[in-house]
Design an enzyme around this catalytic site. Structure first.
Site, PDB file in Angstrom:
ATOM      1  N   LYS A  41      38.982  36.960  48.023  1.00  0.00           N
ATOM      2  CA  LYS A  41      38.751  37.879  46.990  1.00  0.00           C
ATOM      3  C   LYS A  41      37.304  37.834  46.544  1.00  0.00           C
ATOM      4  O   LYS A  41      36.658  37.058  46.984  1.00  0.00           O
ATOM      5  CB  LYS A  41      39.553  37.867  45.872  1.00  0.00           C
ATOM      6  CG  LYS A  41      41.002  38.053  46.409  1.00  0.00           C
ATOM      7  CD  LYS A  41      41.291  39.449  47.123  1.00  0.00           C
ATOM      8  CE  LYS A  41      42.491  40.135  47.339  1.00  0.00           C
ATOM      9  NZ  LYS A  41      43.639  39.299  47.610  1.00  0.00           N
TER      10      LYS A  41
HETATM   11  C1  LIG Z   1      45.086  39.677  47.655  1.00  0.00           C
HETATM   12  C2  LIG Z   1      46.080  40.934  47.083  1.00  0.00           C
HETATM   13  C3  LIG Z   1      47.124  40.644  46.179  1.00  0.00           C
HETATM   14  C4  LIG Z   1      47.816  38.993  46.154  1.00  0.00           C
HETATM   15  O1  LIG Z   1      46.960  38.378  45.601  1.00  0.00           O
HETATM   16  P1  LIG Z   1      47.396  36.577  45.589  1.00  0.00           P
HETATM   17  O2  LIG Z   1      46.456  36.186  44.752  1.00  0.00           O
HETATM   18  O3  LIG Z   1      47.193  36.278  46.971  1.00  0.00           O
HETATM   19  O4  LIG Z   1      48.655  36.407  45.124  1.00  0.00           O
HETATM   20  C5  LIG Z   1      48.146  41.687  45.763  1.00  0.00           C
HETATM   21  N1  LIG Z   1      47.699  42.844  46.145  1.00  0.00           N
HETATM   22  C6  LIG Z   1      46.481  42.952  46.980  1.00  0.00           C
HETATM   23  C7  LIG Z   1      46.149  44.739  46.918  1.00  0.00           C
HETATM   24  C8  LIG Z   1      45.731  42.165  47.299  1.00  0.00           C
HETATM   25  O5  LIG Z   1      44.836  42.327  48.167  1.00  0.00           O
END
Ligand SMILES: *Cc1c(COP(=O)(O)O)cnc(C)c1O
Length: 386
Positions: A187
Protein backbone atom coordinates in the site's frame (compact mmCIF):
# COMPACT_ATOMS: atom_id res chain seq x y z
CA UNK A 1 12.35 -17.04 -18.53
CA UNK A 2 13.98 -13.82 -17.30
CA UNK A 3 12.78 -12.94 -13.82
CA UNK A 4 10.71 -9.76 -13.87
CA UNK A 5 12.63 -6.58 -13.10
CA UNK A 6 9.41 -5.24 -11.61
CA UNK A 7 8.02 -7.95 -9.40
CA UNK A 8 5.48 -7.19 -6.69
CA UNK A 9 5.70 -3.61 -5.44
CA UNK A 10 8.62 -3.01 -3.14
CA UNK A 11 8.15 -0.98 0.02
CA UNK A 12 10.50 1.92 0.67
CA UNK A 13 11.87 1.30 4.16
CA UNK A 14 14.50 3.82 5.31
CA UNK A 15 17.07 3.99 8.09
CA UNK A 16 14.66 5.90 10.36
CA UNK A 17 12.10 3.08 10.17
CA UNK A 18 14.78 0.48 10.86
CA UNK A 19 16.21 2.43 13.81
CA UNK A 20 12.72 2.87 15.29
CA UNK A 21 12.00 -0.86 15.02
CA UNK A 22 15.34 -1.66 16.68
CA UNK A 23 14.52 0.86 19.43
CA UNK A 24 11.21 -0.92 19.99
CA UNK A 25 12.91 -4.32 20.15
CA UNK A 26 15.42 -3.03 22.70
CA UNK A 27 12.74 -1.22 24.74
CA UNK A 28 11.21 -4.40 26.08
CA UNK A 29 7.69 -3.41 24.94
CA UNK A 30 7.02 -4.95 21.54
CA UNK A 31 3.25 -5.36 21.38
CA UNK A 32 0.62 -2.59 21.50
CA UNK A 33 1.94 0.25 23.66
CA UNK A 34 3.45 3.73 23.46
CA UNK A 35 4.37 3.60 19.76
CA UNK A 36 0.95 2.42 18.66
CA UNK A 37 -0.52 5.29 20.72
CA UNK A 38 1.83 7.80 19.12
CA UNK A 39 1.07 6.42 15.67
CA UNK A 40 -2.64 6.94 16.29
CA UNK A 41 -2.03 10.52 17.47
CA UNK A 42 0.22 11.27 14.48
CA UNK A 43 -2.30 9.77 12.07
CA UNK A 44 -5.06 11.94 13.53
CA UNK A 45 -2.78 14.99 13.26
CA UNK A 46 -2.00 14.12 9.62
CA UNK A 47 -5.71 14.17 8.80
CA UNK A 48 -5.85 17.49 10.62
CA UNK A 49 -9.29 17.25 12.22
CA UNK A 50 -9.25 17.13 16.04
CA UNK A 51 -12.77 15.66 16.07
CA UNK A 52 -11.45 12.45 14.49
CA UNK A 53 -10.26 9.44 16.46
CA UNK A 54 -7.72 7.05 14.94
CA UNK A 55 -7.64 3.43 16.08
CA UNK A 56 -4.67 1.30 15.01
CA UNK A 57 -5.44 -2.27 13.99
CA UNK A 58 -3.49 -5.17 12.53
CA UNK A 59 -5.13 -4.92 9.06
CA UNK A 60 -7.65 -2.88 7.14
CA UNK A 61 -9.79 -6.00 7.01
CA UNK A 62 -9.89 -5.93 10.83
CA UNK A 63 -10.74 -2.22 10.75
CA UNK A 64 -13.62 -2.73 8.32
CA UNK A 65 -14.93 -5.58 10.46
CA UNK A 66 -14.74 -3.45 13.64
CA UNK A 67 -16.47 -0.50 11.95
CA UNK A 68 -19.41 -2.59 10.77
CA UNK A 69 -19.62 -4.41 14.11
CA UNK A 70 -19.68 -1.11 15.94
CA UNK A 71 -22.49 0.09 13.70
CA UNK A 72 -24.52 -2.94 14.70
CA UNK A 73 -24.60 -4.62 11.29
CA UNK A 74 -25.85 -8.18 11.66
CA UNK A 75 -28.04 -10.97 10.31
CA UNK A 76 -30.90 -9.72 8.13
CA UNK A 77 -29.03 -6.54 7.18
CA UNK A 78 -27.70 -5.76 3.73
CA UNK A 79 -24.55 -3.76 2.92
CA UNK A 80 -24.02 -2.28 -0.54
CA UNK A 81 -20.57 -2.22 -2.11
CA UNK A 82 -18.80 -2.42 -5.46
CA UNK A 83 -18.10 -5.70 -7.24
CA UNK A 84 -14.84 -4.13 -8.43
CA UNK A 85 -12.77 -4.57 -5.29
CA UNK A 86 -10.72 -6.94 -3.20
CA UNK A 87 -12.73 -9.56 -1.35
CA UNK A 88 -11.84 -8.05 2.07
CA UNK A 89 -14.24 -5.16 1.40
CA UNK A 90 -17.16 -7.58 1.27
CA UNK A 91 -16.08 -10.55 3.39
CA UNK A 92 -16.34 -8.53 6.61
CA UNK A 93 -20.08 -8.15 5.98
CA UNK A 94 -20.37 -11.93 5.90
CA UNK A 95 -18.34 -12.26 9.15
CA UNK A 96 -21.29 -10.51 10.80
CA UNK A 97 -23.92 -12.68 9.13
CA UNK A 98 -25.24 -9.80 7.02
CA UNK A 99 -25.64 -9.89 3.24
CA UNK A 100 -23.62 -8.15 0.55
CA UNK A 101 -25.35 -6.34 -2.27
CA UNK A 102 -22.79 -5.88 -5.04
CA UNK A 103 -23.26 -3.11 -7.60
CA UNK A 104 -21.49 -2.04 -10.78
CA UNK A 105 -18.89 0.69 -11.27
CA UNK A 106 -18.95 3.95 -13.17
CA UNK A 107 -16.71 3.27 -16.20
CA UNK A 108 -15.38 6.84 -16.03
CA UNK A 109 -13.92 6.44 -12.52
CA UNK A 110 -13.88 2.65 -11.92
CA UNK A 111 -15.42 3.49 -8.54
CA UNK A 112 -18.88 2.46 -7.31
CA UNK A 113 -21.68 3.83 -9.54
CA UNK A 114 -23.78 6.14 -7.37
CA UNK A 115 -26.91 5.64 -9.48
CA UNK A 116 -26.50 1.89 -8.90
CA UNK A 117 -26.17 2.48 -5.15
CA UNK A 118 -29.40 4.45 -5.22
CA UNK A 119 -31.14 1.72 -7.22
CA UNK A 120 -29.91 -1.05 -4.88
CA UNK A 121 -31.33 0.49 -1.69
CA UNK A 122 -34.07 -1.63 -0.16
CA UNK A 123 -35.73 -2.24 3.21
CA UNK A 124 -32.75 -4.30 4.49
CA UNK A 125 -30.05 -1.83 3.40
CA UNK A 126 -28.07 -0.59 6.39
CA UNK A 127 -24.74 0.62 5.04
CA UNK A 128 -22.68 1.33 1.96
CA UNK A 129 -18.92 0.76 1.56
CA UNK A 130 -17.38 2.91 -1.18
CA UNK A 131 -13.85 1.99 -2.34
CA UNK A 132 -11.54 4.78 -3.53
CA UNK A 133 -10.28 2.62 -6.38
CA UNK A 134 -6.56 2.95 -7.02
CA UNK A 135 -6.43 6.10 -4.90
CA UNK A 136 -9.02 8.14 -6.83
CA UNK A 137 -11.48 9.50 -4.28
CA UNK A 138 -15.17 8.71 -4.70
CA UNK A 139 -17.47 11.74 -5.01
CA UNK A 140 -18.21 11.66 -1.27
CA UNK A 141 -20.48 14.71 -1.40
CA UNK A 142 -22.89 12.87 -3.66
CA UNK A 143 -22.51 9.52 -1.89
CA UNK A 144 -23.14 11.01 1.56
CA UNK A 145 -26.24 12.80 0.25
CA UNK A 146 -27.67 9.49 -1.00
CA UNK A 147 -26.75 7.70 2.23
CA UNK A 148 -28.29 10.41 4.43
CA UNK A 149 -31.50 10.49 2.40
CA UNK A 150 -31.94 6.76 3.04
CA UNK A 151 -30.51 6.46 6.57
CA UNK A 152 -27.55 4.34 5.47
CA UNK A 153 -24.28 4.23 7.37
CA UNK A 154 -21.12 4.87 5.32
CA UNK A 155 -17.84 3.03 5.91
CA UNK A 156 -15.13 4.05 3.45
CA UNK A 157 -12.69 1.41 2.27
CA UNK A 158 -9.76 3.82 2.09
CA UNK A 159 -7.14 1.08 1.62
CA UNK A 160 -5.85 2.86 -1.51
CA UNK A 161 -6.54 6.44 -0.52
CA UNK A 162 -3.67 7.80 1.59
CA UNK A 163 -3.47 10.61 0.72
CA UNK A 164 -6.38 11.37 -1.62
CA UNK A 165 -8.78 14.31 -1.65
CA UNK A 166 -12.28 15.13 -2.84
CA UNK A 167 -13.31 18.78 -2.78
CA UNK A 168 -9.93 19.57 -1.22
CA UNK A 169 -10.66 17.38 1.82
CA UNK A 170 -8.54 14.35 2.66
CA UNK A 171 -10.22 10.96 2.56
CA UNK A 172 -10.72 10.11 6.21
CA UNK A 173 -12.16 13.53 7.08
CA UNK A 174 -15.61 13.22 5.49
CA UNK A 175 -18.81 12.91 7.49
CA UNK A 176 -19.00 9.18 6.95
CA UNK A 177 -19.29 6.86 9.96
CA UNK A 178 -15.78 5.48 9.54
CA UNK A 179 -12.88 5.24 7.09
CA UNK A 180 -10.34 2.45 7.06
CA UNK A 181 -6.78 2.65 5.72
CA UNK A 182 -4.43 -0.26 4.97
CA UNK A 183 -0.72 -0.50 5.69
CA UNK A 184 -0.25 -3.84 3.93
CA UNK A 185 3.18 -4.27 2.30
CA UNK A 186 2.12 -2.95 -1.12
CA UNK A 187 0.00 0.00 0.00
CA UNK A 188 1.03 3.69 -0.21
CA UNK A 189 2.64 3.39 3.22
CA UNK A 190 3.28 0.21 5.14
CA UNK A 191 3.72 -1.36 8.55
CA UNK A 192 4.12 -4.84 7.00
CA UNK A 193 0.57 -5.63 8.06
CA UNK A 194 -1.62 -3.00 9.64
CA UNK A 195 -4.51 -0.61 9.30
CA UNK A 196 -6.17 2.45 10.79
CA UNK A 197 -9.84 2.93 11.59
CA UNK A 198 -10.82 6.59 11.65
CA UNK A 199 -14.12 7.86 12.99
CA UNK A 200 -15.70 10.98 14.47
CA UNK A 201 -18.30 8.86 16.30
CA UNK A 202 -17.13 8.62 19.94
CA UNK A 203 -19.37 5.62 20.66
CA UNK A 204 -18.08 3.71 17.63
CA UNK A 205 -14.49 4.56 18.59
CA UNK A 206 -15.00 3.27 22.12
CA UNK A 207 -16.59 0.05 20.88
CA UNK A 208 -13.82 -0.53 18.31
CA UNK A 209 -11.12 -0.01 20.97
CA UNK A 210 -12.74 -2.62 23.20
CA UNK A 211 -13.47 -5.10 20.41
CA UNK A 212 -9.95 -4.69 18.96
CA UNK A 213 -8.58 -6.55 22.00
CA UNK A 214 -10.84 -9.41 23.13
CA UNK A 215 -13.61 -7.17 24.47
CA UNK A 216 -11.33 -6.14 27.34
CA UNK A 217 -12.45 -2.91 28.94
CA UNK A 218 -8.89 -1.46 29.03
CA UNK A 219 -5.92 -2.35 26.86
CA UNK A 220 -2.82 -4.12 28.15
CA UNK A 221 -0.73 -0.98 28.32
CA UNK A 222 -3.30 0.73 30.58
CA UNK A 223 -3.20 -2.27 32.84
CA UNK A 224 0.44 -1.61 33.61
CA UNK A 225 0.24 2.16 33.92
CA UNK A 226 -3.11 2.91 35.56
CA UNK A 227 -3.50 3.13 39.33
CA UNK A 228 -5.91 0.19 39.61
CA UNK A 229 -4.24 -3.20 40.15
CA UNK A 230 -2.32 -4.32 37.06
CA UNK A 231 -4.15 -7.66 36.91
CA UNK A 232 -7.65 -6.11 36.85
CA UNK A 233 -9.76 -6.07 33.71
CA UNK A 234 -13.27 -6.84 32.57
CA UNK A 235 -14.56 -8.66 29.50
CA UNK A 236 -17.59 -6.85 28.17
CA UNK A 237 -18.03 -8.68 24.82
CA UNK A 238 -16.54 -11.56 22.81
CA UNK A 239 -13.99 -9.37 21.03
CA UNK A 240 -11.28 -9.98 18.46
CA UNK A 241 -7.46 -9.98 18.33
CA UNK A 242 -6.96 -6.99 16.06
CA UNK A 243 -4.40 -4.81 17.89
CA UNK A 244 -1.35 -3.36 16.10
CA UNK A 245 2.06 -4.19 17.60
CA UNK A 246 4.55 -1.48 18.54
CA UNK A 247 7.01 -3.11 16.13
CA UNK A 248 4.59 -2.38 13.28
CA UNK A 249 3.70 1.05 14.66
CA UNK A 250 7.42 1.91 14.73
CA UNK A 251 7.46 1.50 10.94
CA UNK A 252 4.24 3.48 10.62
CA UNK A 253 5.55 6.49 12.56
CA UNK A 254 8.21 7.13 9.92
CA UNK A 255 6.27 5.95 6.86
CA UNK A 256 3.56 8.47 7.75
CA UNK A 257 6.11 11.31 7.76
CA UNK A 258 7.03 10.37 4.18
CA UNK A 259 3.56 9.73 2.82
CA UNK A 260 3.25 13.13 1.10
CA UNK A 261 6.64 12.67 -0.57
CA UNK A 262 5.64 9.14 -1.58
CA UNK A 263 2.46 10.54 -3.15
CA UNK A 264 4.47 13.12 -5.10
CA UNK A 265 6.77 10.47 -6.51
CA UNK A 266 3.81 8.25 -7.45
CA UNK A 267 2.12 11.21 -9.16
CA UNK A 268 5.33 11.88 -11.12
CA UNK A 269 5.46 8.25 -12.25
CA UNK A 270 1.78 8.40 -13.27
CA UNK A 271 2.40 11.60 -15.26
CA UNK A 272 5.40 10.03 -17.00
CA UNK A 273 3.30 7.01 -17.94
CA UNK A 274 0.44 9.22 -19.16
CA UNK A 275 2.78 11.23 -21.42
CA UNK A 276 4.54 8.10 -22.68
CA UNK A 277 1.28 6.39 -23.65
CA UNK A 278 -0.03 9.30 -25.73
CA UNK A 279 -1.24 8.02 -29.09
CA UNK A 280 -1.23 4.35 -28.04
CA UNK A 281 -4.42 2.25 -27.95
CA UNK A 282 -4.59 2.56 -24.18
CA UNK A 283 -7.29 4.07 -21.96
CA UNK A 284 -5.37 5.94 -19.28
CA UNK A 285 -6.37 5.71 -15.60
CA UNK A 286 -9.08 8.21 -14.65
CA UNK A 287 -7.71 11.46 -13.26
CA UNK A 288 -9.14 13.52 -10.42
CA UNK A 289 -10.38 17.09 -10.92
CA UNK A 290 -7.69 19.79 -11.00
CA UNK A 291 -6.17 20.46 -7.59
CA UNK A 292 -7.25 17.14 -6.05
CA UNK A 293 -4.78 14.59 -4.67
CA UNK A 294 -4.71 11.08 -6.14
CA UNK A 295 -2.78 8.58 -3.99
CA UNK A 296 -1.81 6.53 -7.07
CA UNK A 297 -1.78 3.22 -5.23
CA UNK A 298 -2.55 1.70 -8.64
CA UNK A 299 -1.78 2.77 -12.19
CA UNK A 300 -4.39 0.71 -14.02
CA UNK A 301 -4.67 1.06 -17.79
CA UNK A 302 -7.33 -0.47 -20.00
CA UNK A 303 -6.34 -1.87 -23.40
CA UNK A 304 -8.44 -0.27 -26.12
CA UNK A 305 -10.16 -2.71 -28.44
CA UNK A 306 -7.99 -1.53 -31.37
CA UNK A 307 -4.88 -2.64 -29.42
CA UNK A 308 -5.35 -5.98 -31.18
CA UNK A 309 -3.98 -8.05 -28.29
CA UNK A 310 -5.84 -9.85 -25.54
CA UNK A 311 -5.21 -8.63 -22.01
CA UNK A 312 -3.79 -11.96 -20.81
CA UNK A 313 -1.39 -12.14 -23.76
CA UNK A 314 -0.33 -8.51 -23.13
CA UNK A 315 0.57 -9.30 -19.49
CA UNK A 316 2.46 -12.43 -20.59
CA UNK A 317 4.41 -10.47 -23.22
CA UNK A 318 5.39 -7.84 -20.63
CA UNK A 319 6.45 -10.58 -18.23
CA UNK A 320 8.69 -12.02 -20.96
CA UNK A 321 10.29 -8.57 -21.16
CA UNK A 322 10.90 -8.55 -17.40
CA UNK A 323 7.89 -6.45 -16.38
CA UNK A 324 5.52 -7.88 -13.79
CA UNK A 325 1.92 -6.63 -14.01
CA UNK A 326 -1.31 -7.50 -12.28
CA UNK A 327 -5.08 -7.09 -12.57
CA UNK A 328 -7.14 -5.11 -10.07
CA UNK A 329 -9.51 -6.73 -9.71
CA UNK A 330 -10.96 -10.01 -10.77
CA UNK A 331 -14.40 -8.64 -9.82
CA UNK A 332 -16.15 -10.32 -6.93
CA UNK A 333 -19.02 -11.46 -9.17
CA UNK A 334 -16.60 -13.80 -10.98
CA UNK A 335 -15.32 -15.55 -7.84
CA UNK A 336 -17.08 -18.83 -7.00
CA UNK A 337 -18.02 -17.89 -3.43
CA UNK A 338 -19.69 -14.59 -4.32
CA UNK A 339 -21.11 -15.83 -7.63
CA UNK A 340 -22.76 -18.87 -6.07
CA UNK A 341 -23.83 -17.26 -2.81
CA UNK A 342 -25.79 -14.55 -4.62
CA UNK A 343 -26.38 -16.18 -8.03
CA UNK A 344 -24.46 -13.42 -9.80
CA UNK A 345 -23.99 -13.13 -13.57
CA UNK A 346 -21.49 -10.91 -15.45
CA UNK A 347 -24.38 -9.24 -17.33
CA UNK A 348 -25.44 -7.64 -14.03
CA UNK A 349 -22.11 -5.78 -13.91
CA UNK A 350 -21.41 -4.75 -17.53
CA UNK A 351 -18.96 -1.93 -16.70
CA UNK A 352 -16.90 -3.88 -14.19
CA UNK A 353 -16.85 -6.87 -16.57
CA UNK A 354 -15.84 -4.71 -19.56
CA UNK A 355 -13.07 -3.05 -17.51
CA UNK A 356 -11.85 -6.34 -16.04
CA UNK A 357 -11.33 -7.87 -19.48
CA UNK A 358 -9.06 -4.95 -20.47
CA UNK A 359 -7.39 -3.92 -17.19
CA UNK A 360 -3.67 -4.08 -16.52
CA UNK A 361 -2.01 -2.62 -13.41
CA UNK A 362 1.47 -1.44 -14.34
CA UNK A 363 4.28 -1.24 -11.78
CA UNK A 364 4.07 1.92 -9.67
CA UNK A 365 6.10 2.24 -6.50
CA UNK A 366 8.30 4.97 -5.09
CA UNK A 367 11.59 3.17 -5.59
CA UNK A 368 11.11 3.20 -9.36
CA UNK A 369 13.43 5.69 -11.04
CA UNK A 370 12.61 7.43 -14.33
CA UNK A 371 14.72 4.84 -16.15
CA UNK A 372 12.56 2.06 -14.66
CA UNK A 373 9.42 3.85 -15.84
CA UNK A 374 10.92 4.29 -19.30
CA UNK A 375 11.75 0.59 -19.45
CA UNK A 376 8.08 -0.20 -18.83
CA UNK A 377 7.06 2.35 -21.48
CA UNK A 378 9.45 0.83 -24.02
CA UNK A 379 8.19 -2.67 -23.28
CA UNK A 380 4.55 -1.62 -23.64
CA UNK A 381 5.31 0.13 -26.95
CA UNK A 382 7.16 -2.95 -28.21
CA UNK A 383 4.34 -5.29 -27.24
CA UNK A 384 1.67 -3.11 -28.85
CA UNK A 385 3.68 -2.79 -32.08
CA UNK A 386 4.22 -6.54 -32.31
C1 LIG B 1 -5.51 -4.12 0.65
C2 LIG B 1 -6.99 -3.92 0.62
C3 LIG B 1 -7.81 -4.26 1.70
C4 LIG B 1 -7.31 -5.05 2.88
O1 LIG B 1 -6.24 -4.47 3.51
P1 LIG B 1 -5.46 -5.37 4.61
O2 LIG B 1 -4.72 -4.33 5.39
O3 LIG B 1 -4.57 -6.27 3.84
O4 LIG B 1 -6.46 -6.08 5.41
C5 LIG B 1 -9.14 -3.94 1.67
N1 LIG B 1 -9.68 -3.34 0.60
C6 LIG B 1 -8.94 -3.01 -0.48
C7 LIG B 1 -9.59 -2.33 -1.64
C8 LIG B 1 -7.58 -3.31 -0.52
O5 LIG B 1 -6.85 -3.03 -1.59
Amino acid sequence: MTPPRHPSPQPEIGDAEIAEVVDTLRSGWITTGPKARRFEADFGAFLGDPALQAIAVNSATAGLHLALEGLGIGPGDEVITTTHTFTATAEVVRYLGADVRLVDIDPATLCIDLAQVQAAIGPRSKAVIPVHYGGLAVDMTALLAIARAHGLAVVEDAAHALPSTHGGRLVGTFDSDASVFSFYANKTMTTGEGGMLVTRDARLAERARVMRLHGISRDAFDRFTAKVPSWAYEIVAPGFKYNLTDIAAALGLHQLQRVRAFQQRRAEIAARYDAGFAGLPIVLPPRPAAGELHAWHLYAIRLADEAGIARDRFIEALFERGIGCSVHYIPLHLHPYWRERYGLRPEQFPHSQHAYERLVSLPIYTRMGDADVDRVLDAVRAVLRA
